[in-house]
Design an enzyme around this catalytic site. Structure first.
Site, PDB file in Angstrom:
ATOM      1  N   TYR A  32       0.968  -1.109   0.031  1.00 17.20           N
ATOM      2  CA  TYR A  32      -0.154   0.049   0.077  1.00 17.20           C
ATOM      3  C   TYR A  32       0.987   1.171   0.019  1.00 17.20           C
ATOM      4  O   TYR A  32       1.339   1.726   0.984  1.00 17.20           O
ATOM      5  CB  TYR A  32      -1.064   0.156   1.205  1.00 17.20           C
ATOM      6  CG  TYR A  32      -2.013  -1.108   1.303  1.00 17.20           C
ATOM      7  CD1 TYR A  32      -2.234  -2.123   0.257  1.00 17.20           C
ATOM      8  CD2 TYR A  32      -2.495  -1.513   2.338  1.00 17.20           C
ATOM      9  CE1 TYR A  32      -2.955  -3.236   0.191  1.00 17.20           C
ATOM     10  CE2 TYR A  32      -3.463  -2.496   2.540  1.00 17.20           C
ATOM     11  CZ  TYR A  32      -3.403  -3.296   1.468  1.00 17.20           C
ATOM     12  OH  TYR A  32      -4.563  -4.435   1.631  1.00 17.20           O
ATOM     13  N   HIS A  99       0.284 -12.009   1.221  1.00 20.21           N
ATOM     14  CA  HIS A  99      -0.557 -11.142   0.281  1.00 20.21           C
ATOM     15  C   HIS A  99      -1.152 -11.924  -0.810  1.00 20.21           C
ATOM     16  O   HIS A  99      -2.404 -11.883  -0.833  1.00 20.21           O
ATOM     17  CB  HIS A  99       0.320  -9.826   0.011  1.00 20.21           C
ATOM     18  CG  HIS A  99      -0.938  -8.809  -0.303  1.00 20.21           C
ATOM     19  ND1 HIS A  99      -0.263  -7.374  -0.275  1.00 20.21           N
ATOM     20  CD2 HIS A  99      -2.151  -8.814  -0.485  1.00 20.21           C
ATOM     21  CE1 HIS A  99      -1.310  -6.679  -0.357  1.00 20.21           C
ATOM     22  NE2 HIS A  99      -2.263  -7.292  -0.401  1.00 20.21           N
ATOM     23  N   LEU A 180     -17.497  -2.986   1.467  1.00 18.90           N
ATOM     24  CA  LEU A 180     -18.447  -2.179   0.811  1.00 18.90           C
ATOM     25  C   LEU A 180     -18.268  -1.858  -0.594  1.00 18.90           C
ATOM     26  O   LEU A 180     -18.697  -1.087  -1.333  1.00 18.90           O
ATOM     27  CB  LEU A 180     -18.085  -0.463   1.389  1.00 18.90           C
ATOM     28  CG  LEU A 180     -18.393  -0.725   2.980  1.00 18.90           C
ATOM     29  CD1 LEU A 180     -18.259   0.961   3.473  1.00 18.90           C
ATOM     30  CD2 LEU A 180     -19.699  -0.830   3.391  1.00 18.90           C
ATOM     31  N   ARG A 182     -15.633  -1.720  -2.648  1.00 18.09           N
ATOM     32  CA  ARG A 182     -14.781  -0.694  -3.102  1.00 18.09           C
ATOM     33  C   ARG A 182     -15.666   0.768  -3.408  1.00 18.09           C
ATOM     34  O   ARG A 182     -15.317   1.463  -4.123  1.00 18.09           O
ATOM     35  CB  ARG A 182     -14.199  -1.188  -4.142  1.00 18.09           C
ATOM     36  CG  ARG A 182     -13.217  -2.341  -3.896  1.00 18.09           C
ATOM     37  CD  ARG A 182     -12.224  -2.471  -5.139  1.00 18.09           C
ATOM     38  NE  ARG A 182     -11.701  -3.786  -4.786  1.00 18.09           N
ATOM     39  CZ  ARG A 182     -10.412  -3.877  -4.208  1.00 18.09           C
ATOM     40  NH1 ARG A 182      -9.997  -2.943  -3.553  1.00 18.09           N
ATOM     41  NH2 ARG A 182      -9.894  -5.163  -4.158  1.00 18.09           N
ATOM     42  N   GLY A 183     -16.596   0.985  -2.118  1.00 16.51           N
ATOM     43  CA  GLY A 183     -17.393   2.141  -2.346  1.00 16.51           C
ATOM     44  C   GLY A 183     -18.792   2.130  -3.212  1.00 16.51           C
ATOM     45  O   GLY A 183     -19.322   2.880  -3.130  1.00 16.51           O
ATOM     46  N   PHE A 184     -18.917   0.992  -3.792  1.00 17.73           N
ATOM     47  CA  PHE A 184     -20.068   0.709  -4.650  1.00 17.73           C
ATOM     48  C   PHE A 184     -21.472   0.619  -3.854  1.00 17.73           C
ATOM     49  O   PHE A 184     -22.203   1.055  -4.231  1.00 17.73           O
ATOM     50  CB  PHE A 184     -20.042  -0.484  -5.566  1.00 17.73           C
ATOM     51  CG  PHE A 184     -20.788  -0.279  -6.668  1.00 17.73           C
ATOM     52  CD1 PHE A 184     -20.057   0.000  -8.009  1.00 17.73           C
ATOM     53  CD2 PHE A 184     -22.140  -0.384  -6.777  1.00 17.73           C
ATOM     54  CE1 PHE A 184     -20.794   0.120  -9.404  1.00 17.73           C
ATOM     55  CE2 PHE A 184     -22.972  -0.325  -7.962  1.00 17.73           C
ATOM     56  CZ  PHE A 184     -22.087   0.095  -9.258  1.00 17.73           C
TER      57      PHE A 184
END
Length: 303
Positions: A32, A99, A180, A182-184
């Site tokens: 990240y 990962h 969520l 990715r915001g959708f």
């Protein structure tokens, strides 16, 4: 990998507010940034490290200056852990995840290396991310896998067929990322092309072209249900995930205190059986349009 415009001061304040509210699991990774998120978390937790559970991840090779190659060789894992300890300003990592599964390195060697780090006191618990059933079982025989991290939400339920039952058989917890969508699922999604060039969602197939048109219909129905219950769509999505079992922990990402506080309300929302049934009607398993990663990236998931 980013969403929107960074604001480090607000991000640090959000971490401090999370601790004040009893939210103590912070999930990060060397990738990240790379590295910048670990550094941010390390700065934010100075003086409060004992209040936090830090989870980070290894598995990508940045020696060429780009995230282009998987690397889970034992010597690389050890090197990344030393680097992460420095970035995070700590002397131990609570949960260390692989990962992505590196098929060139037997998972037994990966688990064995992490086991050595546990014995050395540098790591407390071992986790996997986006691992398939066979990989989970093999790793677990070498060193207990405490958690699997994978995408799980009301609109991404691919793990329910075989991965989630395997975790429950073995007593492994699930950490659901992108809870969520990715915001959708927040009630305010936009088409991929409407996000800034640096925003991750420009590359997400579910936000693109006809996929967006299909998915926004279901998202609007979820918003209507949330409104009828006087909660936000995000709170509804998180409450649904929390109702799937006590062994599931969602990790919604945010860099703002106001969103953090809104998200945490989901822990106190009680969904009834008819609410769950209504959500299942709106978004049956497998009905979301578009893969969760671009086609060229799908091969590193569920290995």
């Amino acid at each position: 990998q980013s969403y929107g415009t960074p604001d480090d001061a607000e991000s640090v304040a959000t971490i401090h507010r999370a601790l004040d509210l009893g939210c103590n699991l912070f999930d990060t990774a060397e990738s990240y940034g790379p590295f910048t998120n670990e550094q941010l978390l390390g700065r934010a937790l100075r003086g409060r490290r004992d209040q936090a559970i830090i989870a980070t991840k290894f598995g990508w090779d940045f020696s060429t200056g780009r995230r282009g190659e998987l690397n889970s060789r034992p010597e690389h894992i050890r090197s990344v852990v030393e680097q992460s300890l420095q970035q995070l300003s700590t002397d131990y990592i609570d949960v260390l995840y692989q990962h992505r599964v590196d098929l060139r390195v037997p998972i037994e060697d990966v688990a064995g290396t992490v086991s050595e780090l546990v014995r050395a006191g540098k790591v407390r618990y071992f986790g996997l991310s986006e691992a398939g059933v066979n990989t989970i079982r093999r790793a677990h025989t070498v060193h207990p896998v405490s958690a699997l991290q994978t995408e799980y939400s009301v609109w991404e339920r691919h793990i329910e067929a075989d991965i989630l039952p395997t975790l429950r058989e073995l007593g492994i917890g699930l950490v659901g990322y992108a809870p969520l969508g990715r915001g959708f699922l927040t009630g305010t999604p936009r088409r991929a092309e409407d996000y800034p060039e640096t925003d991750y969602r420009r590359q997400d197939p579910r936000f693109q072209a006809g996929n967006y048109d299909t998915n926004i219909t279901a998202a609007r129905h979820l918003t209507q249900l949330a409104t009828s219950k006087n909660i936000t769509p995000a709170q509804l999505a998180l409450a649904w995930l929390l109702h799937q079992g006590p062994d599931i922990v969602p990790i919604p990402g945010t860099k703002r205190r106001v969103t953090l506080q809104e998200n945490l309300v989901a822990a106190s929302i009680n969904l009834h059986a008819d609410d769950i049934a209504r959500i299942d009607d709106i978004l049956p398993t497998g009905q979301v349009a578009g893969t969760r990663y671009a086609p060229e990236a799908m091969h590193v998931n569920n290995r």
